[in-house]
Scaffold this motif. Structure first.
Motif, PDB file in Angstrom:
ATOM      1  N   ASP A 189       0.826  -1.216   0.000  1.00 42.41           N
ATOM      2  CA  ASP A 189       0.000   0.000   0.000  1.00 42.41           C
ATOM      3  C   ASP A 189       0.858   1.262   0.000  1.00 42.41           C
ATOM      4  O   ASP A 189       0.577   2.235  -0.711  1.00 42.41           O
ATOM      5  N   GLU A 190       1.920   1.234   0.808  1.00 43.89           N
ATOM      6  CA  GLU A 190       2.776   2.424   0.873  1.00 43.89           C
ATOM      7  C   GLU A 190       3.551   2.627  -0.433  1.00 43.89           C
ATOM      8  O   GLU A 190       3.764   3.748  -0.878  1.00 43.89           O
ATOM      9  N   ALA A 193       1.249   4.129  -2.865  1.00 42.20           N
ATOM     10  CA  ALA A 193       1.054   5.562  -2.587  1.00 42.20           C
ATOM     11  C   ALA A 193       2.217   6.380  -3.160  1.00 42.20           C
ATOM     12  O   ALA A 193       2.016   7.451  -3.748  1.00 42.20           O
ATOM     13  N   ARG A 235      -5.090  -5.355  -6.852  1.00 40.38           N
ATOM     14  CA  ARG A 235      -5.301  -4.316  -5.824  1.00 40.38           C
ATOM     15  C   ARG A 235      -4.496  -3.059  -6.149  1.00 40.38           C
ATOM     16  O   ARG A 235      -5.012  -1.940  -6.111  1.00 40.38           O
ATOM     17  N   ALA A 236      -3.220  -3.259  -6.466  1.00 38.21           N
ATOM     18  CA  ALA A 236      -2.341  -2.108  -6.691  1.00 38.21           C
ATOM     19  C   ALA A 236      -2.841  -1.260  -7.857  1.00 38.21           C
ATOM     20  O   ALA A 236      -2.931  -0.028  -7.760  1.00 38.21           O
ATOM     21  N   ARG A 239      -5.962   0.819  -7.352  1.00 35.70           N
ATOM     22  CA  ARG A 239      -5.686   2.095  -6.670  1.00 35.70           C
ATOM     23  C   ARG A 239      -4.966   3.077  -7.583  1.00 35.70           C
ATOM     24  O   ARG A 239      -5.249   4.267  -7.581  1.00 35.70           O
TER      25      ARG A 239
END
Ligand code: MET
Ligand SMILES: [Zn+2]
Length: 809
Positions: A189-190, A193, A235-236, A239
């Motif tokens: 997740d990071e 981002a 998922r990646a 996002r």
């Protein structure tokens, strides 16, 4: 998303960055040597990138359609991705800018570099990210944006390329201190981002497209199962592509080196604008469903980025048409043409070559396509895709004619070679049992515990390189060259005797490269003059072209090895390169199976092994550093590959008598998946890279029950750092706690040809001293146990003290 620029119909995934004249190598090495400052290096980089863009435009890519990928990196594309997200291990604290960049890559006086290993099934080496629960991860580097903006300033709209977030983490190792079983993917997740922040900056700078490379999605050879990687990618990219994520370029996600079909639905559902599939390594996928690809362009990688043969344009056009049918029946917004992988794996341009034999020269220019020719193939195929096959009918006809001529050309099929391979039996691939060999070799060689040796090459001095080049140009006659090389061999033998090594080598001064040297002497190969390909950092190799049947016209290494042995009473090791490595580091033919090519090379080597043995060589090493590299990415293809690879090594080596000791050497890979194959080689001694990965391979080998000699490398030769006696003794001690002492050898990680003499001499002295220190500690440990002092073998002396003969030092 802010852009409406459609995906270009013709593109490549990446282009060689070393430069036609190896400008990058020269600039980076000048910077390291203190001859070029940071600004000078940035200027050299800009000139090289600018020249590349202009060349690609000349070859038919577009100036403003984002068809030119920006795949430049000063050292490594994975290092650039590590820098992008600021994932710098704590031990590098206090460094910044280019000093930090190159310290990560090469270490410096006080810090060890990142580990290096092979990129998928290629001979390109990347730096392994070290990521733990506390590693900082946020966008800290604007290089990708600056490069885009600079090119825009030159009037070129490039397509920035990044290693994708899933692949970056799938290739990372857990940093020291991470909890057992922890995976870097927990930081996805990071990382996403940070990539989102980078994409926002690219959008702001005006980039219509960005490319994210996700080869991890085709590999079964990574620690995380492929299914989980594909889920993570879903998922990646959901996002990254989310409509509310703010401005960003349109995204091309690539799946080079293997079959991306399994990842296609997840990527399409995530909403990325273009998906690339490698259609050289895999077939055209099934249509995923009526609207499954809505809004997506399918990019067919039909021009091989890994090999140098001219494409079969008819076949490629068929595949593209099949891909277009899949795209149309799934609601895709378009179909485009690309290379199967980046072109970083092939040389720049066949126009830079000429071969002395005029027949071969004409033939090879017809048969080959380097990077620039491949760009031409892509643009031709794109024209066919847009305007119909008839628009490229003449190119297709020419391609068919060249392929037919090649099949009939002399040397492509040599009946005697085919017959000898066909007559190989299992007995030709088998030696007597190891205990018989071990005893015969111990009698003949009389080595101490922890024998010391090197991997073969000694530093290649400028003087030696000059002599070889002058000889190749005909400026130095054979006799003068021979005496020059002999003098070097004599020097290297004397040095090793003085340092006190146990098994000596002649130092390989006559070899430009461990594969090319043999390719120059075997029939069936052509070597290039300018065909450089980046191997790691500033290091390049010139892969040979394996175009015909392989055989050995005459002995190759025997005179040098025999001369070296004549100078010393210590055993000298003969040095050969194994069949798999010769294939992996050449551009092999693809018109017959690799298994057959492997056996042809094996038989040529078998003749050389027999001649070395007859000349009295007691130890013969057949290097197979590329054994792991050629392992297919799909698990379903492993068994076939390993069977022929191991079989070829055995055909090369199994003809020797029991008292002849066969060594092999493996380096710069993860070995866990191929332990059976390593054991299956049946070498008496296996030296294996271990220092850079801190001896990780040893417990695996021990657990595997590997019972023959093992030489875990204790010196990482990719860095000029000189390890101390204590550090080396510590590593040898660590090895001795895992592997029975009588099996252990002491050696560097790899050959020394890229090192200089000062650090080589200093380290080899320390290495010999460290081996002596540990021998003494073992002696003392054995002496503390009087019941066992009768035995001369330390691990035997300690049997019953610790399991498996291991020893605590
Ligand atoms: C990449 S493995 C190198 C082995 C070779 N014998 C050398 O010492 O250079
Ligand atoms: Zn090596």
């Amino acid at each position: 998303m802010t852009t409406t620029t459609p995906f270009p119909t013709a593109t490549i995934l990446g282009y060689p960055r070393i430069g036609r004249g190896r400008e990058l190598k020269r600039a980076v090495e000048a910077h390291w040597a203190g001859r070029l400052d940071a600004d000078g290096l940035r200027t050299a980089e800009a000139e090289l990138r600018h020249a590349t863009h202009e060349r690609l435009i000349e070859l038919g890519l577009g100036r403003d359609d984002a068809s030119i990928p920006e795949t430049f990196a000063l050292y490594d594309q994975v290092l650039d991705a590590i820098s992008l997200i600021g994932a710098v291990p704590q031990r590098f604290a206090g460094r910044e800018g280019l000093d930090l960049h190159f310290a990560l890559a090469r270490g410096d006086a006080t810090v060890a570099p990142l580990e290096m290993t092979k990129w998928f099934d290629t001979n390109y080496h990347y730096l392994v990210p070290e990521i733990g629960p506390d590693t900082p991860i946020r966008l800290t580097d604007r290089t990708v944006v600056d490069r885009f903006a600079q090119a825009l300033g030159w009037g070129v709209t490039t397509r920035p390329v990044l290693v994708g977030p899933v692949t970056l983490l799938a290739l990372a190792k857990a940093a020291d201190g991470a909890p057992a079983g922890w995976s870097p993917l927990e930081r996805l997740d990071e990382v996403v981002a940070a990539y989102r922040a980078a994409l926002a900056l690219l959008a702001e700078a005006g980039a219509p497209w960005a490319q994210l490379d996700e080869p991890a999605l085709v590999s079964d050879n990574l620690p995380t199962p492929r299914g989980l990687l594909i889920e993570a990618a879903g998922r990646a990219y959901r996002r990254l592509a989310a409509p509310d994520a703010g401005p960003r370029p349109a995204l091309l996600v690539t799946t080079p080196y293997g079959d991306g079909a399994a990842a296609l639905p997840a990527l399409a559902a995530a909403g990325v604008e273009a998906i690339h599939l490698d259609l050289v390594r895999a077939g055209v996928p099934e249509a995923p469903g009526p609207r499954a690809l809505a809004g997506t362009t399918l990019v067919g990688g039909v021009v091989d980025g890994r090999n140098i043969w001219a494409a079969d344009l008819a076949e490629a056009a068929d595949r593209l048409e099949a891909l277009r049918r899949v795209a149309e029946s799934s609601g895709a917004s378009g179909t485009a043409v690309a290379t199967s992988t980046s072109l970083q794996h092939v040389p720049h341009d066949t126009a830079l070559e000429h071969w002395d034999d005029p027949v071969l020269d004409t033939a090879l220019h017809d048969w080959l396509a380097f990077a620039d020719q491949k760009v031409g193939e892509v643009t031709t195929l794109a024209r066919g895709l847009r305007a119909g096959r008839s628009a490229i009918a003449s190119e297709i006809a020419r391609s068919q004619k060249v392929l037919a001529e090649r099949a009939e050309a002399p040397g492509v099929c040599v009946p005697a070679v085919r017959a000898r391979v066909a007559s190989l039996t299992e007995a030709d691939r088998a030696r007597v049992g190891y205990p018989v060999r071990e005893a015969a070799q111990a009698r003949r060689l009389g080595l101490p515990n922890l024998p010391t040796t090197t991997i073969g090459s000694f530093p290649q001095t400028a003087d030696i390189r000059r002599a070889r080049a002058a000889h190749a140009r005909g400026e130095l006659d054979d006799a003068a060259y021979e005496s020059r090389i002999k003098a070097e061999v004599a020097r290297v033998i004397a040095l090793q005797e003085e340092i006190g090594l146990d098994v000596l080598v002649h130092g390989e001064p006559e070899r430009n490269d461990m594969v090319q040297y043999f390719a120059e002497q075997f029939a069936g190969f052509a070597v290039t003059r300018e065909g450089w390909v980046q191997s790691y950092g500033s290091r390049c190799t010139r892969p040979s072209i394996l175009w015909g049947d392989v055989w050995r016209p005459e002995p190759i290494t025997v005179p040098w090895t025999a001369y070296a042995q004549s100078l010393t009473s210590r055993p000298v090791k003969g040095m050969l390169t194994g069949p798999v490595t010769i294939i992996a580091w050449s551009f092999p033919r693809e018109d017959i199976p690799l298994s057959e090519v492997g056996d042809q090379i094996a038989l040529a080597l078998r003749d050389e092994v027999a001649d070395l043995e007859d000349a009295g060589t007691p130890v013969i090493q057949v290097d197979e550093p590329a054994l792991r590299e050629l392992l297919p990415l799909e698990a379903s293809r492993h068994a076939d590959y390993l069977a022929w690879a191991v079989g070829a090594f055995r055909a090369a080596t199994a003809g020797v008598r029991p008292e002849t000791q066969i060594h092999t050497h493996l380096c710069y890979s993860e070995f866990g998946q191929i332990l059976d194959a390593i054991a299956g080689l049946d070498a008496d001694v296996t030296s294996i890279e271990a220092a850079r990965s801190r001896m990780e391979v040893l417990p695996e080998l021990a657990a595997h029950g590997f019972a023959r000699g093992i030489g875990p490398g204790v010196w990482d030769i990719h860095s000029p750092r000189v390890p101390s006696v204590e550090e080396l003794a510590g590593l040898i001690g660590a090895a001795a706690r895992t592997v029975p002492v009588h099996q252990l050898w002491v050696n560097p990680d790899c050959g020394l040809k890229t090192r200089a003499y000062p650090e080589t001499e200093a380290t080899l002295r320390n290495l010999v001293q460290a081996a002596r220190t540990v021998r003494e500690r073992i002696g003392a440990a054995a002496a503390r146990r009087p019941a066992f002092t009768q035995s001369h073998d330390a691990d035997q002396a300690l049997t019953g003290v610790r399991p498996a003969g291991s020893i605590d030092l």
